[in-house]
Design a protein around this motif. Structure first.
Motif, PDB file in Angstrom:
ATOM      1  N   ASN A 273       0.832  -1.210   0.000  1.00  0.00           N
ATOM      2  CA  ASN A 273       0.000   0.000   0.000  1.00  0.00           C
ATOM      3  C   ASN A 273       0.867   1.262   0.000  1.00  0.00           C
ATOM      4  N   PHE A 274       1.965   1.233   0.749  1.00  0.00           N
ATOM      5  CA  PHE A 274       2.878   2.374   0.765  1.00  0.00           C
ATOM      6  C   PHE A 274       3.506   2.599  -0.606  1.00  0.00           C
ATOM      7  N   LEU A 275       4.004   1.526  -1.220  1.00  0.00           N
ATOM      8  CA  LEU A 275       4.675   1.644  -2.515  1.00  0.00           C
ATOM      9  C   LEU A 275       3.708   2.043  -3.624  1.00  0.00           C
ATOM     10  N   GLY A 276       2.457   1.605  -3.508  1.00  0.00           N
ATOM     11  CA  GLY A 276       1.482   1.897  -4.549  1.00  0.00           C
ATOM     12  C   GLY A 276       1.207   3.378  -4.713  1.00  0.00           C
ATOM     13  N   ASP A 277       1.466   4.147  -3.681  1.00  0.00           N
ATOM     14  CA  ASP A 277       1.200   5.590  -3.735  1.00  0.00           C
ATOM     15  C   ASP A 277       2.467   6.430  -3.824  1.00  0.00           C
ATOM     16  N   HIS A 278       3.627   5.783  -4.000  1.00  0.00           N
ATOM     17  CA  HIS A 278       4.888   6.529  -3.957  1.00  0.00           C
ATOM     18  C   HIS A 278       5.229   7.143  -5.322  1.00  0.00           C
ATOM     19  N   LYS A 279       5.714   8.361  -5.288  1.00  0.00           N
ATOM     20  CA  LYS A 279       5.994   9.104  -6.525  1.00  0.00           C
ATOM     21  C   LYS A 279       7.147   8.514  -7.337  1.00  0.00           C
ATOM     22  N   HIS A 280       8.052   7.746  -6.715  1.00  0.00           N
ATOM     23  CA  HIS A 280       9.184   7.176  -7.435  1.00  0.00           C
ATOM     24  C   HIS A 280       8.926   5.752  -7.918  1.00  0.00           C
ATOM     25  N   VAL A 284       3.280  -1.333  -8.408  1.00  0.00           N
ATOM     26  CA  VAL A 284       3.557  -2.322  -7.375  1.00  0.00           C
ATOM     27  C   VAL A 284       2.734  -3.565  -7.700  1.00  0.00           C
ATOM     28  N   LYS A 285       3.295  -4.762  -7.424  1.00  0.00           N
ATOM     29  CA  LYS A 285       2.570  -6.020  -7.627  1.00  0.00           C
ATOM     30  C   LYS A 285       2.531  -6.765  -6.295  1.00  0.00           C
ATOM     31  N   TYR A 286       1.326  -7.067  -5.874  1.00  0.00           N
ATOM     32  CA  TYR A 286       1.110  -7.891  -4.683  1.00  0.00           C
ATOM     33  C   TYR A 286      -0.264  -8.529  -4.851  1.00  0.00           C
ATOM     34  N   PRO A 287      -0.387  -9.848  -4.685  1.00  0.00           N
ATOM     35  CA  PRO A 287      -1.641 -10.533  -5.021  1.00  0.00           C
ATOM     36  C   PRO A 287      -2.900  -9.933  -4.415  1.00  0.00           C
ATOM     37  N   PHE A 288      -2.822  -9.401  -3.183  1.00  0.00           N
ATOM     38  CA  PHE A 288      -4.019  -8.858  -2.555  1.00  0.00           C
ATOM     39  C   PHE A 288      -4.062  -7.320  -2.585  1.00  0.00           C
ATOM     40  N   HIS A 289      -3.206  -6.710  -3.408  1.00  0.00           N
ATOM     41  CA  HIS A 289      -3.251  -5.253  -3.553  1.00  0.00           C
ATOM     42  C   HIS A 289      -4.352  -4.877  -4.532  1.00  0.00           C
ATOM     43  N   LYS A 290      -4.973  -3.767  -4.295  1.00  0.00           N
ATOM     44  CA  LYS A 290      -6.121  -3.331  -5.104  1.00  0.00           C
ATOM     45  C   LYS A 290      -5.800  -3.174  -6.579  1.00  0.00           C
ATOM     46  N   ASP A 291      -4.527  -2.923  -6.930  1.00  0.00           N
ATOM     47  CA  ASP A 291      -4.158  -2.710  -8.326  1.00  0.00           C
ATOM     48  C   ASP A 291      -3.669  -3.979  -9.025  1.00  0.00           C
ATOM     49  N   HIS A 292      -3.615  -5.097  -8.307  1.00  0.00           N
ATOM     50  CA  HIS A 292      -3.175  -6.324  -8.979  1.00  0.00           C
ATOM     51  C   HIS A 292      -4.253  -6.750  -9.973  1.00  0.00           C
ATOM     52  N   PRO A 293      -3.880  -6.988 -11.233  1.00  0.00           N
ATOM     53  CA  PRO A 293      -4.885  -7.300 -12.252  1.00  0.00           C
ATOM     54  C   PRO A 293      -5.634  -8.615 -12.005  1.00  0.00           C
ATOM     55  N   GLN A 294      -5.106  -9.458 -11.118  1.00  0.00           N
ATOM     56  CA  GLN A 294      -5.760 -10.744 -10.835  1.00  0.00           C
ATOM     57  C   GLN A 294      -6.203 -10.830  -9.373  1.00  0.00           C
ATOM     58  N   THR A 303      -5.717 -17.622   0.652  1.00  0.00           N
ATOM     59  CA  THR A 303      -6.380 -17.035   1.813  1.00  0.00           C
ATOM     60  C   THR A 303      -5.852 -15.637   2.109  1.00  0.00           C
ATOM     61  N   ARG A 304      -4.570 -15.392   1.770  1.00  0.00           N
ATOM     62  CA  ARG A 304      -3.968 -14.066   1.895  1.00  0.00           C
ATOM     63  C   ARG A 304      -2.906 -13.917   0.802  1.00  0.00           C
ATOM     64  N   GLY A 305      -2.284 -12.741   0.719  1.00  0.00           N
ATOM     65  CA  GLY A 305      -1.432 -12.437  -0.431  1.00  0.00           C
ATOM     66  C   GLY A 305       0.009 -12.888  -0.370  1.00  0.00           C
ATOM     67  N   GLY A 306       0.467 -13.401   0.777  1.00  0.00           N
ATOM     68  CA  GLY A 306       1.844 -13.868   0.862  1.00  0.00           C
ATOM     69  C   GLY A 306       2.805 -12.810   1.368  1.00  0.00           C
ATOM     70  N   GLY A 307       4.088 -13.164   1.388  1.00  0.00           N
ATOM     71  CA  GLY A 307       5.099 -12.315   1.991  1.00  0.00           C
ATOM     72  C   GLY A 307       6.063 -11.661   1.020  1.00  0.00           C
ATOM     73  N   VAL A 308       5.728 -11.635  -0.269  1.00  0.00           N
ATOM     74  CA  VAL A 308       6.620 -11.046  -1.272  1.00  0.00           C
ATOM     75  C   VAL A 308       5.899  -9.919  -2.010  1.00  0.00           C
ATOM     76  N   VAL A 309       6.593  -8.799  -2.164  1.00  0.00           N
ATOM     77  CA  VAL A 309       6.097  -7.644  -2.913  1.00  0.00           C
ATOM     78  C   VAL A 309       7.127  -7.306  -3.981  1.00  0.00           C
ATOM     79  N   CYS A 310       6.685  -6.990  -5.182  1.00  0.00           N
ATOM     80  CA  CYS A 310       7.628  -6.480  -6.177  1.00  0.00           C
ATOM     81  C   CYS A 310       7.112  -5.141  -6.702  1.00  0.00           C
ATOM     82  N   PHE A 311       8.050  -4.319  -7.128  1.00  0.00           N
ATOM     83  CA  PHE A 311       7.671  -3.017  -7.667  1.00  0.00           C
ATOM     84  C   PHE A 311       8.731  -2.553  -8.662  1.00  0.00           C
ATOM     85  N   GLU A 312       8.328  -1.662  -9.556  1.00  0.00           N
ATOM     86  CA  GLU A 312       9.261  -1.092 -10.522  1.00  0.00           C
ATOM     87  C   GLU A 312       9.555   0.344 -10.121  1.00  0.00           C
ATOM     88  N   ILE A 313      10.831   0.596  -9.890  1.00  0.00           N
ATOM     89  CA  ILE A 313      11.260   1.941  -9.512  1.00  0.00           C
ATOM     90  C   ILE A 313      11.485   2.775 -10.778  1.00  0.00           C
TER      91      ILE A 313
END
Length: 390
Positions: A273-280, A284-294, A303-313
């Motif tokens: 959630n923090f990375l999804g709103d960051h200007k740089h 962000v990709k995370y299975p249970f994030h609102k912007d994940h296409p799936q 049951t939940r999104g797991g412990g890994v987050v990826c993002f493009e800087i």
């Protein structure tokens, strides 16, 4: 395996090797290479597998047996094999079941070493493969050939966190009589149970979340007895055996898997959630994030999104390197699933052996960063990431 099944947390804790005459509460270590026989006839019957028991720790050991039984219970499997590493498990699934002339249909988004096995090693023995794109499931059936024997996939994928519909893939595999294998490393059986969606076999790198503390290397394959017998034969005679000590560690670690995964998920959601709103950050990709296409698929099979987050800087490789170098608390490592938060640049490390074209095909851009979110206080994780982003 006992018939009675408890709740996940109880099975993870209470599945144990029978106690010895010492009446120990915690399973002891069985650090022995071999076991003794009562007589020559006993030895013969053991080697003939007419009676059950331990012969040699390359075949079985009370510690590895306990670990396997736990994983079978947690994944809902009939039988399993423990291996010296996660990649030994991947290779065991493939080499134990495939022969000359066979073809594998695999999801394109795979771990780098899995790609190397498919593209560089198995072709030496006349085994071919075709990649199917996650974003084009309607084309998968067209890629199945008369000699296709296996459907091999990873979901969520490493590192892009792409998802594949497990139930849909199960129906596809069944319709074409394919052996259906899922690498469930990122989710663990606590968050996702592929066998419930039709998978024949499930593979894990136990090095990751199953151990959870960055201590030991190992792997495990569990699934239907029909297919596991061939894999067990392969492993028995080629020797990718897990050490009793590592099996003991993994089995003890499974006792805390549910509480650890809940904390991993809590922290990962906060970071996403923090990375999804960051200007740089481009995305962000995370299975249970609102912007994940799936997102809806993630909620259907996890049951939940797991412990890994990826993002493009923003700024590509140079900015990615700068970000990684500026982290102070976060560890710079190629591992994941640790209590400690870890940052990795996939394009230059874990997936560096792929060509640029192959990396682009699975979304591994020069600016992509993978963060395996640990168990520290989420405010400290965010604080370190924030100062590194600048």
């Amino acid at each position: 395996m006992p018939d009675k099944k408890n709740h996940f947390e109880t099975d993870a804790i209470r599945t144990q090797t029978p106690t010895t005459g010492e009446r120990e509460h915690s399973t002891p270590l069985y650090m022995t290479s071999s076991f003794t026989f009562d007589s020559a006839e006993h030895a013969r019957a053991m080697f003939a597998r007419e009676i059950e028991g331990n012969v040699y720790s390359r075949y079985s050991n009370p510690n590895t047996d306990e670990f396997i039984e736990k994983m079978c219970r947690l994944e809902g499997a009939e039988m399993g094999v423990a291996t010296a590493s996660g990649m030994a498990g991947v290779f065991g699934c493939l080499a134990g079941l495939l022969g000359q002339g066979d073809h594998v249909l695999a999801s394109r988004s795979l771990f780098g070493s899995s790609h190397q096995i498919l593209s560089q090693i198995l072709p030496r023995w006349g085994i071919s493969f075709t990649y199917a794109d996650v974003e084009s499931p309607e084309k998968w059936e067209e890629l199945i050939k008369p000699n296709t024997k296996m459907l091999f996939l990873e979901t969520p994928s490493n590192p892009g966190l792409d998802l594949i519909d497990l139930k849909w893939a199960g129906k596809l595999a069944k319709a074409h009589d394919l052996i259906y294998i899922v690498d469930n490393c990122f989710a663990t059986p606590y968050l996702q149970r592929p066998i419930e969606f039709g998978a024949d076999l499930v593979q894990h790198s136990a090095t990751k979340f199953i151990d959870g503390q960055g201590r030991a290397i190992g792997g495990v394959i569990v699934g239907s007895e029909k297919h596991m017998e061939d894999i067990q034969f392969f492993a028995r005679h080629t020797g990718p055996a897990l050490s009793p000590f590592n099996a003991w560690l993994f089995s003890k670690s499974l006792e805390t898997l549910p509480v650890r995964m809940e904390r991993h998920c809590d922290n990962a959601e906060v970071l996403a959630n923090f990375l999804g709103d960051h200007k740089h950050v481009n995305f962000v990709k995370y299975p249970f994030h609102k912007d994940h296409p799936q997102l809806e698929l993630a909620k259907k099979q996890m049951t939940r999104g797991g412990g890994v987050v990826c993002f493009e800087i923003k700024g590509g490789y140079e900015k990615a390197k700068l970000f990684i170098d500026k982290t102070s608390m976060v560890s710079r490592s190629a591992n994941l699933g640790d209590t400690r938060t870890i940052v990795t640049h996939p394009a230059s490390t874990t997936h560096s052996k792929l060509t640029e074209e192959e990396r682009q095909a699975v979304g591994i851009t020069p600016g992509l960063i993978r963060i395996a979110v640990g168990l520290e206080n989420s405010k400290d994780i965010i604080g370190d990431v924030e100062q590194a982003l600048g």
